[in-house]
Design an enzyme around this catalytic site. Structure first.
Site, short mmCIF file in Angstrom:
data_model
loop_
_atom_site.label_atom_id
_atom_site.label_comp_id
_atom_site.label_asym_id
_atom_site.label_seq_id
_atom_site.Cartn_x
_atom_site.Cartn_y
_atom_site.Cartn_z
N ASP A 138 36.11 23.91 57.56
CA ASP A 138 35.09 22.86 57.75
C ASP A 138 34.07 23.23 58.83
O ASP A 138 33.66 22.37 59.63
CB ASP A 138 35.78 21.52 58.12
CG ASP A 138 36.73 21.06 57.03
OD1 ASP A 138 36.42 21.24 55.85
OD2 ASP A 138 37.81 20.52 57.36
N GLY A 140 38.94 12.35 42.16
CA GLY A 140 37.61 12.66 41.64
C GLY A 140 36.56 11.57 41.72
O GLY A 140 35.67 11.51 40.89
N ASN A 195 30.83 21.54 50.34
CA ASN A 195 32.02 20.69 50.46
C ASN A 195 31.61 19.38 51.13
O ASN A 195 30.60 19.32 51.84
CB ASN A 195 33.06 21.41 51.32
CG ASN A 195 34.34 20.61 51.46
OD1 ASN A 195 34.85 20.04 50.49
ND2 ASN A 195 34.88 20.55 52.67
N ARG A 217 46.46 34.47 46.61
CA ARG A 217 45.35 33.52 46.59
C ARG A 217 44.10 34.19 46.01
O ARG A 217 43.34 33.59 45.27
CB ARG A 217 45.08 33.05 48.01
CG ARG A 217 44.06 31.96 48.08
CD ARG A 217 44.19 31.20 49.35
NE ARG A 217 43.62 31.95 50.46
CZ ARG A 217 43.83 31.67 51.73
NH1 ARG A 217 44.64 30.70 52.07
NH2 ARG A 217 43.27 32.37 52.68
N ASN A 273 34.22 11.38 44.02
CA ASN A 273 32.95 12.07 44.32
C ASN A 273 32.38 12.71 43.06
O ASN A 273 31.18 12.66 42.81
CB ASN A 273 33.13 13.10 45.43
CG ASN A 273 33.05 12.46 46.81
OD1 ASN A 273 31.98 12.08 47.26
ND2 ASN A 273 34.19 12.32 47.47
N HIS A 291 33.22 16.44 53.72
CA HIS A 291 34.33 16.19 54.64
C HIS A 291 34.21 14.77 55.20
O HIS A 291 33.11 14.37 55.61
CB HIS A 291 34.29 17.22 55.78
CG HIS A 291 35.44 17.07 56.71
ND1 HIS A 291 36.71 17.47 56.39
CD2 HIS A 291 35.51 16.52 57.96
CE1 HIS A 291 37.52 17.18 57.41
NE2 HIS A 291 36.82 16.60 58.36
N MET A 325 41.96 20.92 47.10
CA MET A 325 42.94 20.97 48.18
C MET A 325 43.42 22.39 48.55
O MET A 325 44.37 22.53 49.31
CB MET A 325 44.14 20.08 47.85
CG MET A 325 43.80 18.59 47.77
SD MET A 325 42.86 17.99 49.19
CE MET A 325 44.17 17.97 50.41
N ARG A 326 42.78 23.41 48.01
CA ARG A 326 43.18 24.77 48.38
C ARG A 326 42.11 25.44 49.22
O ARG A 326 40.92 25.19 49.03
CB ARG A 326 43.38 25.63 47.14
CG ARG A 326 44.64 25.29 46.44
CD ARG A 326 44.93 26.17 45.28
NE ARG A 326 46.01 25.57 44.57
CZ ARG A 326 47.28 25.66 44.95
NH1 ARG A 326 47.62 26.40 45.98
NH2 ARG A 326 48.21 25.02 44.29
C1 GRF Z 1 37.16 12.78 50.01
O1 GRF Z 1 37.54 11.94 51.06
C2 GRF Z 1 36.45 14.00 50.55
O2 GRF Z 1 35.74 13.74 51.71
C3 GRF Z 1 37.56 14.95 50.82
O3 GRF Z 1 38.50 14.73 49.80
C4 GRF Z 1 38.35 13.41 49.30
C5 GRF Z 1 38.13 13.53 47.82
O4 GRF Z 1 38.12 12.30 47.17
N1 GRF Z 1 37.08 16.32 50.87
P1 GRF Z 1 37.75 12.20 45.64
O5 GRF Z 1 38.73 13.09 44.87
O6 GRF Z 1 36.33 12.65 45.47
O7 GRF Z 1 37.92 10.76 45.27
#
Ligand code: GRF
Length: 200
Positions: A145, A12, A107, A65, A14, A109, A90-91
């Protein structure tokens, strides 16, 4: 005020950057709920200190799902969520979820899409030998993506970079562009035409 719902599975960072940007007044929106599929996600711990509602939803309790996603959507609806932010979630979302929240899911990436989609983007970049990689904020569509690109930031790949060292430098830029993209959404400045995003 735009209500933001965040889906996160991991550490987390971000999410942390988004919370800080909101606190500093750089995002005119509020996080109404953070939902995780992982009870131990550090992302959940981070938000608890900020008085933000969290929810852990166990995937194993659902048959498909889509059933799982419907539960998530129920929570988002309860909170009147206008924007779904994937922050290390992650899903893969079901087409039903994506269609219901069309152009309202974003999202980040860790590569310059359309290069290196999918998992381990930083490793893919190092192994390929590109000189520049970076990160991309994009709307989520039904592909992997592959949705319309909102913002990108380039990061130089150095000769001695490992997956980890590159990931670390990219992450710093992620923390800049993700809050910025969210603010543009909150201000209603993102216009999508076909697969292009124009910033008003
Ligand atoms: C990041 O590298 C993002 O680009 C990818 O998953 C990672 C998440 O990191 N989608 P965090 O949980 O925000 O530290």
């Amino acid at each position: 005020m735009i209500n933001i719902g965040v889906l996160a599975s991991g550490r987390g960072t971000n999410l942390q950057a988004i919370i800080e940007a909101i606190k500093e007044g750089k995002i005119e929106g509020r996080i109404s709920i953070v939902i995780s599929d992982n009870r131990d996600a550090f992302a959940l711990k981070r938000v608890e200190q900020h008085n933000i509602e969290t929810r852990y939803i166990n995937f194993k309790e659902f048959k498909t799902r889509e059933d799982y996603d419907k539960k998530i959507m129920e929570c988002l609806k309860e909170k009147d969520v206008d924007l779904v932010v994937l922050a290390g979630y992650m899903r893969i979302l079901s087409p039903y979820f994506i269609r219901t929240y069309k152009n309202k899911i974003i999202n980040i990436h860790p590569a310059l899409l359309p290069s290196f989609p999918g998992l381990h983007a930083q490793r893919q970049a190092v192994e390929y030998g590109v000189k520049i990689s970076g990160c991309t904020v994009h709307f989520v569509n039904e592909g992997v993506d592959s949705g319309p690109v909102i913002l990108q930031k380039a990061v130089e790949v150095k000769d001695n970079d490992t997956e980890e060292s590159l990931a670390e430098r990219i992450l710093k830029e992620e923390h800049q562009i993700y809050p910025r993209a969210i603010q543009l959404f909150c201000q209603g400045r993102l216009i999508i035409k076909d697969r292009k995003v124009f910033i008003k």
